[in-house]
Write a protein that holds these residues in place. Structure first.
Motif, PDB file in Angstrom:
ATOM      1  N   GLU A 458       0.832  -1.205   0.000  1.00  0.00           N
ATOM      2  CA  GLU A 458       0.000   0.000   0.000  1.00  0.00           C
ATOM      3  C   GLU A 458       0.867   1.255   0.000  1.00  0.00           C
ATOM      4  O   GLU A 458       0.554   2.251  -0.671  1.00  0.00           O
ATOM      5  CB  GLU A 458      -0.925   0.002   1.218  1.00  0.00           C
ATOM      6  CG  GLU A 458      -1.762   1.265   1.399  1.00  0.00           C
ATOM      7  CD  GLU A 458      -2.698   1.526   0.217  1.00  0.00           C
ATOM      8  OE1 GLU A 458      -3.155   2.689   0.080  1.00  0.00           O
ATOM      9  OE2 GLU A 458      -2.976   0.587  -0.554  1.00  0.00           O
ATOM     10  N   ASP A 459       1.975   1.244   0.766  1.00  0.00           N
ATOM     11  CA  ASP A 459       2.890   2.385   0.773  1.00  0.00           C
ATOM     12  C   ASP A 459       3.481   2.615  -0.614  1.00  0.00           C
ATOM     13  O   ASP A 459       3.604   3.763  -1.076  1.00  0.00           O
ATOM     14  CB  ASP A 459       4.019   2.163   1.778  1.00  0.00           C
ATOM     15  CG  ASP A 459       3.537   2.198   3.216  1.00  0.00           C
ATOM     16  OD1 ASP A 459       2.555   2.924   3.495  1.00  0.00           O
ATOM     17  OD2 ASP A 459       4.115   1.489   4.060  1.00  0.00           O
ATOM     18  N   VAL A 460       3.859   1.547  -1.275  1.00  0.00           N
ATOM     19  CA  VAL A 460       4.432   1.666  -2.619  1.00  0.00           C
ATOM     20  C   VAL A 460       3.388   2.221  -3.583  1.00  0.00           C
ATOM     21  O   VAL A 460       3.687   3.087  -4.416  1.00  0.00           O
ATOM     22  CB  VAL A 460       4.949   0.300  -3.108  1.00  0.00           C
ATOM     23  CG1 VAL A 460       5.365   0.375  -4.574  1.00  0.00           C
ATOM     24  CG2 VAL A 460       6.119  -0.161  -2.244  1.00  0.00           C
ATOM     25  N   ARG A 461       2.150   1.726  -3.463  1.00  0.00           N
ATOM     26  CA  ARG A 461       1.086   2.229  -4.336  1.00  0.00           C
ATOM     27  C   ARG A 461       0.863   3.713  -4.116  1.00  0.00           C
ATOM     28  O   ARG A 461       0.739   4.491  -5.079  1.00  0.00           O
ATOM     29  CB  ARG A 461      -0.208   1.471  -4.066  1.00  0.00           C
ATOM     30  CG  ARG A 461      -1.334   1.812  -5.051  1.00  0.00           C
ATOM     31  CD  ARG A 461      -2.694   1.431  -4.496  1.00  0.00           C
ATOM     32  NE  ARG A 461      -3.020   2.187  -3.295  1.00  0.00           N
ATOM     33  CZ  ARG A 461      -3.476   3.449  -3.327  1.00  0.00           C
ATOM     34  NH1 ARG A 461      -3.633   4.085  -4.493  1.00  0.00           N
ATOM     35  NH2 ARG A 461      -3.766   4.072  -2.204  1.00  0.00           N
ATOM     36  N   ARG A 462       0.813   4.133  -2.850  1.00  0.00           N
ATOM     37  CA  ARG A 462       0.607   5.549  -2.536  1.00  0.00           C
ATOM     38  C   ARG A 462       1.766   6.396  -3.045  1.00  0.00           C
ATOM     39  O   ARG A 462       1.561   7.504  -3.569  1.00  0.00           O
ATOM     40  CB  ARG A 462       0.448   5.737  -1.023  1.00  0.00           C
ATOM     41  CG  ARG A 462      -0.897   5.291  -0.478  1.00  0.00           C
ATOM     42  CD  ARG A 462      -0.978   5.448   1.028  1.00  0.00           C
ATOM     43  NE  ARG A 462      -0.579   6.769   1.467  1.00  0.00           N
ATOM     44  CZ  ARG A 462       0.410   7.032   2.319  1.00  0.00           C
ATOM     45  NH1 ARG A 462       1.126   6.033   2.844  1.00  0.00           N
ATOM     46  NH2 ARG A 462       0.702   8.258   2.663  1.00  0.00           N
ATOM     47  N   SER A 463       2.975   5.910  -2.904  1.00  0.00           N
ATOM     48  CA  SER A 463       4.132   6.689  -3.358  1.00  0.00           C
ATOM     49  C   SER A 463       4.109   6.871  -4.867  1.00  0.00           C
ATOM     50  O   SER A 463       4.420   7.954  -5.384  1.00  0.00           O
ATOM     51  CB  SER A 463       5.435   6.016  -2.924  1.00  0.00           C
ATOM     52  OG  SER A 463       5.687   4.838  -3.671  1.00  0.00           O
ATOM     53  N   ARG A 464       3.734   5.814  -5.582  1.00  0.00           N
ATOM     54  CA  ARG A 464       3.662   5.927  -7.036  1.00  0.00           C
ATOM     55  C   ARG A 464       2.560   6.892  -7.466  1.00  0.00           C
ATOM     56  O   ARG A 464       2.729   7.671  -8.408  1.00  0.00           O
ATOM     57  CB  ARG A 464       3.432   4.552  -7.647  1.00  0.00           C
ATOM     58  CG  ARG A 464       4.653   3.633  -7.537  1.00  0.00           C
ATOM     59  CD  ARG A 464       4.343   2.243  -8.066  1.00  0.00           C
ATOM     60  NE  ARG A 464       5.525   1.382  -8.007  1.00  0.00           N
ATOM     61  CZ  ARG A 464       5.513   0.076  -8.250  1.00  0.00           C
ATOM     62  NH1 ARG A 464       4.352  -0.518  -8.563  1.00  0.00           N
ATOM     63  NH2 ARG A 464       6.631  -0.624  -8.175  1.00  0.00           N
ATOM     64  N   GLN A 465       1.434   6.843  -6.753  1.00  0.00           N
ATOM     65  CA  GLN A 465       0.337   7.756  -7.086  1.00  0.00           C
ATOM     66  C   GLN A 465       0.744   9.203  -6.830  1.00  0.00           C
ATOM     67  O   GLN A 465       0.479  10.096  -7.647  1.00  0.00           O
ATOM     68  CB  GLN A 465      -0.905   7.412  -6.266  1.00  0.00           C
ATOM     69  CG  GLN A 465      -2.118   8.284  -6.585  1.00  0.00           C
ATOM     70  CD  GLN A 465      -2.555   8.147  -8.029  1.00  0.00           C
ATOM     71  OE1 GLN A 465      -2.761   7.048  -8.526  1.00  0.00           O
ATOM     72  NE2 GLN A 465      -2.667   9.282  -8.721  1.00  0.00           N
ATOM     73  N   GLN A 466       1.412   9.442  -5.692  1.00  0.00           N
ATOM     74  CA  GLN A 466       1.875  10.798  -5.387  1.00  0.00           C
ATOM     75  C   GLN A 466       2.898  11.272  -6.415  1.00  0.00           C
ATOM     76  O   GLN A 466       2.895  12.440  -6.818  1.00  0.00           O
ATOM     77  CB  GLN A 466       2.472  10.849  -3.983  1.00  0.00           C
ATOM     78  CG  GLN A 466       1.443  10.812  -2.872  1.00  0.00           C
ATOM     79  CD  GLN A 466       2.066  11.087  -1.514  1.00  0.00           C
ATOM     80  OE1 GLN A 466       3.272  11.353  -1.391  1.00  0.00           O
ATOM     81  NE2 GLN A 466       1.249  11.026  -0.466  1.00  0.00           N
TER      82      GLN A 466
END
Length: 585
Positions: A458-466
């Motif tokens: 989830e952290d990786v997904r959020r970082s990519r989205q940001q």
């Protein structure tokens, strides 16, 4: 020297950059007019000082605005620290004589300080010696002399020349904003009132809602059948919708339009009327229209891209329903010019993309893409180009982008590079050198953590989205910011052409009439009264309105050459000469 009630200073510099002494006994309005052409005022804040001069009938030809230039240079040469030191050295006093006092009685800030600050700023962007005869209003990539120290290569000299042009344009914009507020956009209160009455109902005598708004509320309440609630409160309105079994997460228009319920139509009608009443209703009319003029309160460079903002009055959001109230005076016309598809044209010029420049010839760039065989319809061309500018990667934009990339690799490559830089957390720049802000500390921390090996999926997904979100911002930053720079140069050139225009002869330039007095306000001459990102309005005597339209075109072409040289891009305009703003199609 002189300074106003905020302790701000002004110095007059001639073309030789040698300060001209301002004596304590001088009236500043007389000083400015006595200097003649070529003098540049250097002061701390145009918005604070220039309105006082305008009120005295004095027009300033050129200036250098220290505050605006500090903001631009802060990320270039540690000018933020210099600005803080400046304010520490010169705290704002409680009471000081004003710039327009008959006697300037006390010089608490030395005249040499403002000259030194100006030269410090100039040294940050100019490789020439501080006593050179080149100033910030002498611009262009080819006007530098030899590099005396031999350490600055051509690319660096061009970068600094561009930055000098940006500082000059930003300062000119401050003069223009003050002048537009001074002249004001002619506004007919009776027309405004009739439009409001037609759209909302008569003005309530003792406050409350206008008749048509109240009717919409009554219909909404009856359709929901959940009892009394305040429709002006988003929380109460959402709760009332939920009690009526309408499952929505917000009261936004796009979401409400998806619902099939008899309450939706009166609700949308009420919301539309409510926005008009709060933004430009009778209270707005009372507050912002005085003596038949709406006086915009612009904030130059108020957006990070360099676009203007407003600090009241909503000058950048005048609703179409009320534009007919902007009416020229008897014997005058409004000359309205809108730069057609400005950002795609700016992108073509920045990228030196000859194929896109060819498509941009004429008034309709989107049709040019169709004619070139890149896409099949004009709507598809618009979707594809906006997707390139704003980073749309899904839906129709995502499907059309490969065609645009194939046809215009230089233009699409420029915005793609800016997007990738943003995703890495890097700074990007406009064509003249305005720098984008860095992403927040929390953004950088998340990106670092996502690559540490300890991050969850989830952290990786959020970082990519940001990262993608910030990349979309930097993608558009370079184009929108450069378009703002073009608009500044457009208005600055137009401002000078208008003051050279003889309203009687309808020609531009002094000709046989002699040198026109640029240091005095002439209310009989055509003047800028409104600006909206890529649109200007000039209030012009009817007899020279056609010539004003030509000058607007000339200024647009000149702005393109000044920034981009011989790029081959045509900066097309939609021009109208009208009696009121509502007549513009």
């Amino acid at each position: 020297m002189g300074y106003d009630g905020s302790g701000l200073v002004a110095a007059a510099l001639g073309d030789d950059l040698q300060p001209q002494q301002l004596h304590r006994s001088d009236r500043v309005e007389d000083l400015v007019t006595s200097f003649g052409a070529g003098v540049r005022l250097v002061w701390a804040d145009t918005g604070d000082l220039y309105p006082q001069l305008l009120a005295a009938g004095v027009r300033v030809e050129r200036c250098h605005d220290l505050r605006l230039c500090h903001a631009i240079l802060a990320d270039h040469d540690e000018m933020l620290a210099a600005d803080q030191q400046w304010r520490q050295r010169h705290p704002l006093p409680d009471q000081e004589p004003t710039l327009l006092d008959d006697q300037l009685t006390e010089d608490r800030i030395e005249f040499t300080e403002v000259v030194a600050e100006y030269r410090r700023q100039r040294a940050a962007v100019d490789p020439l010696p501080a006593d050179s005869d080149h100033g910030p209003n002498d611009h262009g990539p080819n006007d530098h002399g030899p590099d005396d120290q031999g350490h600055v290569d051509q690319a660096e000299r061009i970068r600094r020349a561009k930055l000098r042009l940006l500082l000059s344009a930003e300062s000119a914009g401050a003069l223009i904003a003050a002048e537009m507020a001074f002249h004001g956009l002619p506004w007919d209160r009776d027309v405004h009132d009739r439009q409001l009455t037609e759209l909302l109902g008569p003005r309530p005598r003792y406050g409350g809602r206008p008749q048509k708004m109240q009717q919409a509320v009554d219909q909404l309440t009856a359709a929901l059948e959940v009892g009394a609630f305040n429709p002006d409160s988003p929380v109460e309105l959402l709760q009332a919708l939920h009690r009526a079994g309408i499952d929505v997460t917000s009261t936004r228009k796009w979401e409400l339009e998806q619902i099939d319920h008899p309450a939706i139509e009166p609700l949308l009608r009420f919301k539309k009327m409510s926005r008009l009443l709060s933004a430009n209703g009778w209270l707005w009319l009372d507050a912002w229209v005085k003596d038949g003029r709406f006086r915009p309160d612009y904030v130059v460079g108020g957006v990070v891209t360099g676009r203007w903002a407003t600090s009241g009055g909503g000058a950048l959001q005048l609703p179409k329903q009320l534009r007919a109230a902007a009416q020229a005076d008897p014997g005058w016309k409004l000359v309205v010019a809108d730069a057609s598809q400005l950002e795609p044209r700016v992108l073509a010029a920045m990228a030196r993309d000859d194929r896109l420049a060819t498509a941009a010839r004429g008034n309709d760039l989107y049709q040019g893409l169709v004619d070139a065989g890149v896409v099949d319809t004009r709507p598809h061309a618009k979707v594809a180009m906006l997707g390139a500018l704003y980073g749309a990667t899904t839906g129709q934009s995502g499907q059309l982008m490969p065609r645009l990339i194939s046809a215009y690799p230089r233009a699409t490559g420029l915005v793609e590079d800016a997007a990738r830089a943003g995703e890495r957390g890097e700074v990007v720049s406009t064509f003249l050198g305005r720098r984008s802000p860095l992403p927040s500390e929390s953004w950088r921390e998340l990106q670092h953590f996502a690559g540490s090996g300890d991050a969850s999926a989830e952290d990786v997904r959020r970082s990519r989205q940001q990262a993608r979100d910030w990349g979309r911002f930097t993608r558009n930053f370079v184009v929108q910011g450069t378009a703002a720079e073009w608009a500044l140069c457009w208005m600055a050139g137009l401002r000078q052409r208008l003051v050279d225009l003889d309203p009687a002869a309808g020609d531009s330039g002094p000709g046989d009439h002699g040198r026109l007095d640029h240091s005095r306000i002439d209310h009989d001459r055509a003047h800028l009264v409104y600006f909206l990102h890529d649109e200007v309005i000039v209030h012009s005597p009817a007899g020279c309105a056609d010539r004003v339209a030509e000058l607007i075109k000339e200024s647009a072409a000149a702005a393109g050459r000044l920034l981009f040289g011989d790029s081959g891009v045509e900066f097309a305009l939609d021009l109208d000469i009208v009696d009121n703003y509502g007549q513009v199609s």
